[in-house]
Design a protein around this motif. Structure first.
Motif, PDB file in Angstrom:
ATOM      1  N   SER A  77       5.913  16.061  -7.551  1.00  0.00           N
ATOM      2  CA  SER A  77       5.997  17.504  -7.778  1.00  0.00           C
ATOM      3  C   SER A  77       5.129  17.868  -8.980  1.00  0.00           C
ATOM      4  CB  SER A  77       7.429  17.944  -8.063  1.00  0.00           C
ATOM      5  OG  SER A  77       7.419  19.298  -8.499  1.00  0.00           O
ATOM      6  N   VAL A  78       4.358  18.951  -8.845  1.00  0.00           N
ATOM      7  CA  VAL A  78       3.567  19.458  -9.969  1.00  0.00           C
ATOM      8  C   VAL A  78       4.284  20.637 -10.638  1.00  0.00           C
ATOM      9  CG1 VAL A  78       1.362  18.597  -9.110  1.00  0.00           C
ATOM     10  CG2 VAL A  78       2.126  20.905  -8.461  1.00  0.00           C
ATOM     11  N   TYR A 127       0.862  -1.179   0.000  1.00  0.00           N
ATOM     12  CA  TYR A 127       0.000   0.000   0.000  1.00  0.00           C
ATOM     13  C   TYR A 127       0.900   1.232   0.000  1.00  0.00           C
ATOM     14  CZ  TYR A 127      -4.213  -2.671   0.912  1.00  0.00           C
ATOM     15  OH  TYR A 127      -5.266  -3.533   0.793  1.00  0.00           O
ATOM     16  N   TRP A 128       0.416   2.321  -0.591  1.00  0.00           N
ATOM     17  CA  TRP A 128       1.155   3.574  -0.542  1.00  0.00           C
ATOM     18  C   TRP A 128       0.197   4.748  -0.515  1.00  0.00           C
ATOM     19  CZ3 TRP A 128       1.734   6.251  -5.543  1.00  0.00           C
ATOM     20  CH2 TRP A 128       1.390   5.487  -6.658  1.00  0.00           C
ATOM     21  N   ILE A 129       0.680   5.826   0.097  1.00  0.00           N
ATOM     22  CA  ILE A 129      -0.078   7.086   0.201  1.00  0.00           C
ATOM     23  C   ILE A 129       0.645   8.108  -0.665  1.00  0.00           C
ATOM     24  CG2 ILE A 129      -0.795   8.973   1.730  1.00  0.00           C
ATOM     25  CD1 ILE A 129      -2.299   6.496   2.437  1.00  0.00           C
ATOM     26  N   THR A 130      -0.108   8.857  -1.448  1.00  0.00           N
ATOM     27  CA  THR A 130       0.511   9.828  -2.327  1.00  0.00           C
ATOM     28  C   THR A 130      -0.210  11.167  -2.301  1.00  0.00           C
ATOM     29  OG1 THR A 130       1.372  10.150  -4.573  1.00  0.00           O
ATOM     30  CG2 THR A 130      -0.783   9.103  -4.373  1.00  0.00           C
ATOM     31  N   ASP A 131       0.517  12.196  -2.713  1.00  0.00           N
ATOM     32  CA  ASP A 131      -0.063  13.531  -2.879  1.00  0.00           C
ATOM     33  C   ASP A 131       0.681  14.266  -3.980  1.00  0.00           C
ATOM     34  OD1 ASP A 131       2.364  14.190  -1.614  1.00  0.00           O
ATOM     35  OD2 ASP A 131       1.444  15.528  -0.157  1.00  0.00           O
ATOM     36  N   MET A 132       0.182  15.441  -4.314  1.00  0.00           N
ATOM     37  CA  MET A 132       0.782  16.319  -5.327  1.00  0.00           C
ATOM     38  C   MET A 132       1.132  17.635  -4.645  1.00  0.00           C
ATOM     39  SD  MET A 132       0.206  14.936  -8.554  1.00  0.00           S
ATOM     40  CE  MET A 132      -0.563  13.390  -9.023  1.00  0.00           C
ATOM     41  N   ILE A 133       2.422  18.000  -4.718  1.00  0.00           N
ATOM     42  CA  ILE A 133       2.894  19.232  -4.072  1.00  0.00           C
ATOM     43  C   ILE A 133       3.931  19.900  -4.973  1.00  0.00           C
ATOM     44  CG2 ILE A 133       2.466  18.501  -1.698  1.00  0.00           C
ATOM     45  CD1 ILE A 133       5.989  18.377  -2.899  1.00  0.00           C
ATOM     46  N   PHE A 134       4.383  21.099  -4.597  1.00  0.00           N
ATOM     47  CA  PHE A 134       5.554  21.699  -5.218  1.00  0.00           C
ATOM     48  C   PHE A 134       6.240  22.601  -4.208  1.00  0.00           C
ATOM     49  CE2 PHE A 134       2.124  24.570  -6.172  1.00  0.00           C
ATOM     50  CZ  PHE A 134       2.636  25.854  -6.319  1.00  0.00           C
ATOM     51  N   THR A 135       7.546  22.738  -4.336  1.00  0.00           N
ATOM     52  CA  THR A 135       8.336  23.352  -3.274  1.00  0.00           C
ATOM     53  C   THR A 135       8.174  24.864  -3.168  1.00  0.00           C
ATOM     54  OG1 THR A 135      10.313  23.576  -4.677  1.00  0.00           O
ATOM     55  CG2 THR A 135      10.054  21.521  -3.437  1.00  0.00           C
TER      56      THR A 135
END
Length: 190
Positions: free
Chosen positions: A93-94, A51-59
């Motif tokens: 990263s978006v 299982y894995w948890i993911t998200d979309m972010i940028f620095t």
């Protein structure tokens, strides 16, 4: 009556198979192979089986990424406290043009990320991450308007099963969601 007994038996069987949580998605993650903060590659196939948890972010984000990344760190700490050691965390990263592996590594370090199970990904163009975001996670992604560096993206965390299917989303900005994720992870991994 036989039908009811079959449904009950099937429900009990499925509950015993690990995925005894209420799901709100069912989307296959598009195949990918991207670059990590360590300048190595991570592919969807590398994550399969867990299982894995993911998200979309940028620095460079000045708004939602700050609480999202803080919440991912909190989630990582709670997973460690609960002995959940077979779940990966993945932050895409978006803004891949700016977010090089070196920038992502420094960003992760600024949150005291433990890179042993939390990976930050880049190494693609904006259209690739947009397609992944929309098709795999049903999450819109809009390039930064002229004169700004602020990308518009969703704020969800996603639970992906060992077969590479997104099965649930959570509010990534709301800190209380981390407890919900921990409870779900306990159910599906134990």
């Amino acid at each position: 009556m036989k039908r009811l007994l079959c449904i009950v038996a099937l429900s009990l069987f499925l509950a015993g198979c690990g995925e005894a949580i209420e799901t709100n998605m069912s989307e296959d993650v598009l195949d990918f192979e991207f670059t990590t903060q360590e300048n190595e590659t991570l592919a969807l196939d590398d994550l399969k089986g867990n299982y894995w948890i993911t998200d979309m972010i940028f620095t460079n984000c000045t708004t939602v990424c700050l609480p999202m990344t803080a919440n991912m760190k909190t989630l990582q700490e709670k997973m460690s406290q609960e002995g959940i050691d077979n779940v990966e965390l993945v932050s895409f990263s978006v803004d891949p043009d700016y977010d090089t592996p070196e920038v992502l590594k420094a960003y992760g370090e600024s949150y005291d990320a433990d890179f042993s199970n939390w990976t930050f990904l880049t190494g693609y163009d904006f259209e690739t991450i947009k397609e992944l975001s929309i098709k795999s996670f049903k999450s819109m992604l809009v390039e930064a308007p002229e004169g700004t560096d602020q990308v518009t993206h969703g704020v969800k965390f996603y639970l992906v099963n060992p077969e590479g299917k997104v099965i649930k989303f959570y509010d990534g900005v709301e800190s209380a969601s981390m407890d919900t994720i921990i409870n779900d992870l306990k159910k599906v991994t134990q």
